[in-house]
Design a protein around this motif. Structure first.
Motif, PDB file in Angstrom:
ATOM      1  N   GLU A   1      13.543   1.429  14.467  1.00 22.23           N
ATOM      2  CA  GLU A   1      13.175   2.626  14.599  1.00 22.23           C
ATOM      3  C   GLU A   1      12.148   3.312  13.593  1.00 22.23           C
ATOM      4  O   GLU A   1      11.441   4.464  13.857  1.00 22.23           O
ATOM      5  N   ALA A   2      11.875   2.928  12.486  1.00 24.56           N
ATOM      6  CA  ALA A   2      10.956   3.165  11.574  1.00 24.56           C
ATOM      7  C   ALA A   2       9.592   2.870  11.919  1.00 24.56           C
ATOM      8  O   ALA A   2       8.740   3.306  11.325  1.00 24.56           O
ATOM      9  N   HIS A   3       9.509   1.832  12.910  1.00 19.16           N
ATOM     10  CA  HIS A   3       8.067   1.579  13.104  1.00 19.16           C
ATOM     11  C   HIS A   3       7.715   2.182  14.598  1.00 19.16           C
ATOM     12  O   HIS A   3       8.752   2.262  15.565  1.00 19.16           O
ATOM     13  N   PRO A   4       6.514   2.680  14.692  1.00 21.73           N
ATOM     14  CA  PRO A   4       6.119   3.132  15.987  1.00 21.73           C
ATOM     15  C   PRO A   4       6.297   2.110  17.317  1.00 21.73           C
ATOM     16  O   PRO A   4       6.811   2.762  18.440  1.00 21.73           O
ATOM     17  N   LEU A   5       6.569   0.785  17.174  1.00 23.68           N
ATOM     18  CA  LEU A   5       6.861   0.036  18.072  1.00 23.68           C
ATOM     19  C   LEU A   5       8.271  -0.218  18.397  1.00 23.68           C
ATOM     20  O   LEU A   5       8.812  -0.591  19.407  1.00 23.68           O
TER      21      LEU A   5
ATOM     22  N   ALA B   1      -2.667  -5.435   8.069  1.00 24.65           N
ATOM     23  CA  ALA B   1      -1.282  -5.073   8.284  1.00 24.65           C
ATOM     24  C   ALA B   1      -0.880  -5.500   9.829  1.00 24.65           C
ATOM     25  O   ALA B   1      -1.245  -5.649  10.669  1.00 24.65           O
ATOM     26  N   ALA B   2       0.502  -5.819   9.699  1.00 27.84           N
ATOM     27  CA  ALA B   2       1.334  -6.484  10.846  1.00 27.84           C
ATOM     28  C   ALA B   2       2.413  -6.086  10.845  1.00 27.84           C
ATOM     29  O   ALA B   2       3.636  -6.458  10.730  1.00 27.84           O
ATOM     30  N   ASP B   3       2.678  -4.480  10.967  1.00 34.55           N
ATOM     31  CA  ASP B   3       3.811  -3.665  10.531  1.00 34.55           C
ATOM     32  C   ASP B   3       4.383  -2.905  11.658  1.00 34.55           C
ATOM     33  O   ASP B   3       5.091  -1.914  11.380  1.00 34.55           O
TER      34      ASP B   3
ATOM     35  N   TYR C   1       3.729   0.884  11.008  1.00 30.27           N
ATOM     36  CA  TYR C   1       4.777   1.586   9.987  1.00 30.27           C
ATOM     37  C   TYR C   1       3.681   2.342   9.242  1.00 30.27           C
ATOM     38  O   TYR C   1       4.082   3.774   8.724  1.00 30.27           O
ATOM     39  N   THR C   2       2.647   1.814   8.780  1.00 29.74           N
ATOM     40  CA  THR C   2       1.767   2.490   7.641  1.00 29.74           C
ATOM     41  C   THR C   2       0.783   3.443   8.468  1.00 29.74           C
ATOM     42  O   THR C   2       0.126   4.229   7.895  1.00 29.74           O
TER      43      THR C   2
ATOM     44  N   SER D   1       0.763  -1.321   0.102  1.00 31.22           N
ATOM     45  CA  SER D   1       0.031   0.011   0.184  1.00 31.22           C
ATOM     46  C   SER D   1       0.856   1.225  -0.071  1.00 31.22           C
ATOM     47  O   SER D   1       0.223   2.535  -0.216  1.00 31.22           O
ATOM     48  N   VAL D   2       1.974   1.088   0.230  1.00 35.22           N
ATOM     49  CA  VAL D   2       3.075   2.250   0.380  1.00 35.22           C
ATOM     50  C   VAL D   2       4.347   2.045  -0.404  1.00 35.22           C
ATOM     51  O   VAL D   2       4.747   1.056  -0.368  1.00 35.22           O
TER      52      VAL D   2
END
Length: 247
Positions: A205-209, A239-241, A244-245, A142-143
């Motif tokens: 670090e690119a993931h909110p978690l 989404a299992a990200d 991220y999205t 999707s992105v």
């Protein structure tokens, strides 16, 4: 949930390692019989001690492998209820440096293989009265991201293929969904980066978690979508990200 999938037959591609291996383990632990397909002969080694698991070596982008994998499920276990199209490859290059071979390889392994296996599985599931198709996509469904022209195109194709499978499969009791992970710590990049796991962890670090996923975490989502507990979920990109999205 031991026994949740008793009597079910599953086919998992890209089963030699990472998310594929974790998914085979998840399905088998819940009672499913599994055909585990991979181009790597090592898929035979790690599944050798698992009763009810049959390994098959083949290139998932070849039509013959898809036909043979589904036929093996039918001949060995009596049918097919679950398909997990997990096999995939990645190339990270600017569009001007992406070769025609790069493009063709990624579209073949990531998209063509999913189509071929879904087509063959659909035929069996239709006669069986239903089934579940789960395809492993990516946040790139999707992105977009820099350096990911071929990869993003191949993963975007999976989202659209899944919607069509859901529409055509609904009247036959066949559900189809995509799991869209963020970065997962696997050995996916080992063939061209000796520090592949460390490199993948650096994207945490690119993931909110603030971390990347484990293969087992993604296998849990795949397993849920393949199970009767997701009986009213179809045509979805899940989404299992790690958030991220969300941005």
């Amino acid at each position: 949930m031991t026994g949740e999938l008793d009597g079910k037959v599953a086919l998992v591609t890209g089963a030699a390692r990472g998310v594929g291996a974790a998914t085979v383990t998840w399905l088998h632990a819940r009672g499913a019989q599994v055909v585990a397909t991979d181009i790597r002969p090592s898929v035979r080694e790690w599944t050798a001690g698992l009763d009810g698991v049959t390994a098959l070596v083949g290139d998932v982008a070849d039509e013959e492998t898809a036909i043979r994998s589904v036929a093996t499920a039918v001949e060995r276990f009596g049918g097919l209820d679950i398909l997990v199209s997990n096999a995939g490859r990645s190339v990270n290059k600017p569009v001007t440096e992406t070769t025609a071979d790069d493009w063709d390889t990624l579209l073949a392994v990531n998209a063509r293989a999913a189509f071929l296996h879904s087509r063959e599985a659909f035929r069996v599931m239709r006669e069986r009265g239903g089934g579940a198709i789960v395809t492993v996509g990516s946040f790139a469904c999707s992105v977009g991201f820099t350096g990911g022209s071929a990869y993003s195109a191949s993963k975007g194709a999976l989202a659209q293929l899944t919607k069509v499978l859901a529409l055509e499969g609904g009247p036959h009791g066949i559900r189809a969904n995509v799991v869209a992970p963020g970065v997962i710590e696997t050995d996916l990049l080992d063939s061209f980066r000796p520090d592949s796991r460390e490199y993948l962890r650096s994207f945490g670090e690119a993931h909110p978690l603030k971390r990347v996923a484990s293969p087992e975490e993604i296998a849990e989502v795949i397993g849920f979508l393949a199970s009767p507990r997701a009986g009213f979920v179809t045509g979805a990109v899940v989404a299992a990200d790690g958030g991220y999205t969300a941005a």
